[in-house]
Design an enzyme around this catalytic site. Structure first.
Site, PDB file in Angstrom:
ATOM      1  N   VAL A  16       0.919  -1.145  -0.045  1.00  0.00           N
ATOM      2  CA  VAL A  16      -0.023  -0.047  -0.067  1.00  0.00           C
ATOM      3  C   VAL A  16       0.776   1.250   0.044  1.00  0.00           C
ATOM      4  CG1 VAL A  16      -1.770   1.313   1.324  1.00  0.00           C
ATOM      5  CG2 VAL A  16      -2.098  -1.175   1.004  1.00  0.00           C
ATOM      6  N   CYS A 158     -11.350  -2.116   2.144  1.00  0.00           N
ATOM      7  CA  CYS A 158     -11.222  -2.419   0.547  1.00  0.00           C
ATOM      8  C   CYS A 158     -12.632  -3.019   0.265  1.00  0.00           C
ATOM      9  CB  CYS A 158     -10.313  -2.859  -0.042  1.00  0.00           C
ATOM     10  SG  CYS A 158      -9.593  -4.302   0.823  1.00  0.00           S
ATOM     11  N   SER A 187      -3.938  -8.871  -4.230  1.00  0.00           N
ATOM     12  CA  SER A 187      -3.337  -7.686  -3.578  1.00  0.00           C
ATOM     13  C   SER A 187      -3.806  -7.241  -2.275  1.00  0.00           C
ATOM     14  CB  SER A 187      -3.199  -6.837  -4.732  1.00  0.00           C
ATOM     15  OG  SER A 187      -4.554  -6.250  -5.067  1.00  0.00           O
ATOM     16  N   GLY A 188      -4.946  -7.478  -2.028  1.00  0.00           N
ATOM     17  CA  GLY A 188      -5.666  -7.187  -0.717  1.00  0.00           C
ATOM     18  C   GLY A 188      -5.101  -7.766   0.465  1.00  0.00           C
ATOM     19  N   GLU A 210     -12.549 -10.253   7.528  1.00  0.00           N
ATOM     20  CA  GLU A 210     -13.406  -9.672   6.562  1.00  0.00           C
ATOM     21  C   GLU A 210     -14.765  -9.460   6.443  1.00  0.00           C
ATOM     22  OE1 GLU A 210     -11.785  -7.910   3.289  1.00  0.00           O
ATOM     23  OE2 GLU A 210     -10.629  -7.607   5.219  1.00  0.00           O
ATOM     24  N   HIS A 251     -11.800  -6.271  -6.540  1.00  0.00           N
ATOM     25  CA  HIS A 251     -12.702  -6.881  -5.454  1.00  0.00           C
ATOM     26  C   HIS A 251     -14.354  -6.831  -6.268  1.00  0.00           C
ATOM     27  CE1 HIS A 251      -9.758  -7.371  -3.008  1.00  0.00           C
ATOM     28  NE2 HIS A 251     -10.131  -6.863  -1.900  1.00  0.00           N
TER      29      HIS A 251
END
Length: 361
Positions: A16, A158, A187-188, A210, A251
């Protein structure tokens, strides 16, 4: 803006942090002058500290390569070099809370990508098109911290960006119940296929923490400021499953929704495509011209075709249709490390600057 604001990035060497670096290259308002990371990176140039771990599609900007990485724990020194900081530090939640408050108490605004302060009652958690009025709570936060210009603001998780904006666009119809399944890119987790080969041709039906975030954070975004705190909305009720899928960026969400007042499909689409907020009205540098696009094709949105809509700052919606049990169902897509992470934080910082909360020291 006559002179660019001086920006520091905390946790600059991670994925990030790298996204912040790439998004802020040639930014008209902000200039990265300081990069800070863990003690093991401190003292090296940014290029040396990152080494072969640069994960962006575009090359590392020349302007940051020779910046010497500072120790993120040397709060007073780092803060003395900048007007405000973006936070993307990789620490425990308690450590993040402490260090972000420490920076704020040096009179340095902190715009955070981290989750640690998302439920701190007087810290605004903002999607700038949806709830910029939540920035008003900063005045109460400053009283608590004993600061005049230092504060913390955060962006949401996200995973909610691909469907929460729809709830704001459809507010007048009273969204009351949602079933959501998110299909989340690797990538999350800060990964690429190179360093997570187990994800190739694989799906993992669990992402720690999540589901709770995806169910609860939209309610805070849709909530109100009352007595110096953010009070979350009671509706809609949301239940969610979060699945990790073999996609690098993007996403996707599959959503079933019930309304208090059932609208027509045409009304829903019109509200999506006409929806705009403060970033569009103020013509902020990172604001998408059209925040939400609706795609008519049955096979859209697709990650490969649509994830970079509006340079990754827009949201793509498709397959809106009536359901046999719920009122409607649809598919949403957003870029998780741009709109969902660093880009969303940059847009928050632009909003805070435009509203006068962030100024040169």
């Amino acid at each position: 803006m006559e002179q660019k604001l001086k920006v520091g990035i905390l946790g600059a060497t991670g994925m990030v942090g790298q996204r912040f670096i790439s998004l802020l290259e040639d930014h008209p308002w902000f200039e990265v002058v300081t990069v800070a990371a863990s003690p093991r990176s401190a003292g090296k140039t940014y290029a040396e500290a990152v080494g072969n771990r640069w994960k962006m599609d575009t090359p590392m900007p020349e302007a940051v390569k020779k910046l010497v990485v500072l120790n993120v724990n040397d709060v007073e020194h780092v803060a003395s070099t900048v007007d405000f900081v973006f936070s993307a530090v990789d620490m425990t939640k308690d450590e993040i809370k402490a260090i972000e408050e420490a920076y704020a108490k040096t009179e340095t605004p902190v715009v955070s990508n981290n989750s640690a302060h998302r439920w701190t009652p007087d810290v605004p958690m903002v999607i700038p098109e949806v709830n910029p009025e939540h920035f008003e709570v900063i005045a109460d936060q400053k009283k608590r911290l004993g600061t005049t210009r230092g504060f913390i603001a955060v962006k949401p998780n996200c995973s909610i960006q691909s469907y929460a904006p729809c709830l704001a666009a459809w507010k007048e119809f009273g969204p009351k119940e949602l079933i959501v399944t998110t299909y989340q890119a690797i990538s999350g987790a800060g990964k690429t296929f190179k360093d997570w080969p187990e994800m190739v041709e694989n799906i993992i039906p669990y992402i720690g923490g999540e589901e709770e975030k995806s169910e609860q954070e939209p309610l805070r975004v849709l909530g109100k400021v009352e007595n110096g705190e953010i009070v979350k909305a009671e509706l809609p009720k949301i239940t969610c499953q979060c699945v990790r899928v073999p996609v690098l960026n993007g996403h996707t969400a599959a959503v079933f929704i019930n309304f208090e007042k059932k609208p027509t499909k045409e009304q829903l689409i019109e509200k999506l495509t006409s929806f705009k907020g403060f970033p569009q009205e103020a013509d902020l540098p990172s604001a998408p011209k059209q925040f939400i696009q609706y795609l008519e094709e049955d096979n859209r949105p697709q990650v490969k075709m649509d994830v970079d809509y509006e340079k990754g700052m827009g949201v793509s919606i498709g397959r809106l249709r009536e359901d046999t049990i719920y009122d409607y169902k649809f598919i949403g897509l957003s870029h998780n490390t741009v709109r969902g992470a660093a880009g969303g934080a940059v847009l928050c910082a632009e909003s805070l600057t435009a509203k006068g909360y962030i100024q040169a020291k």
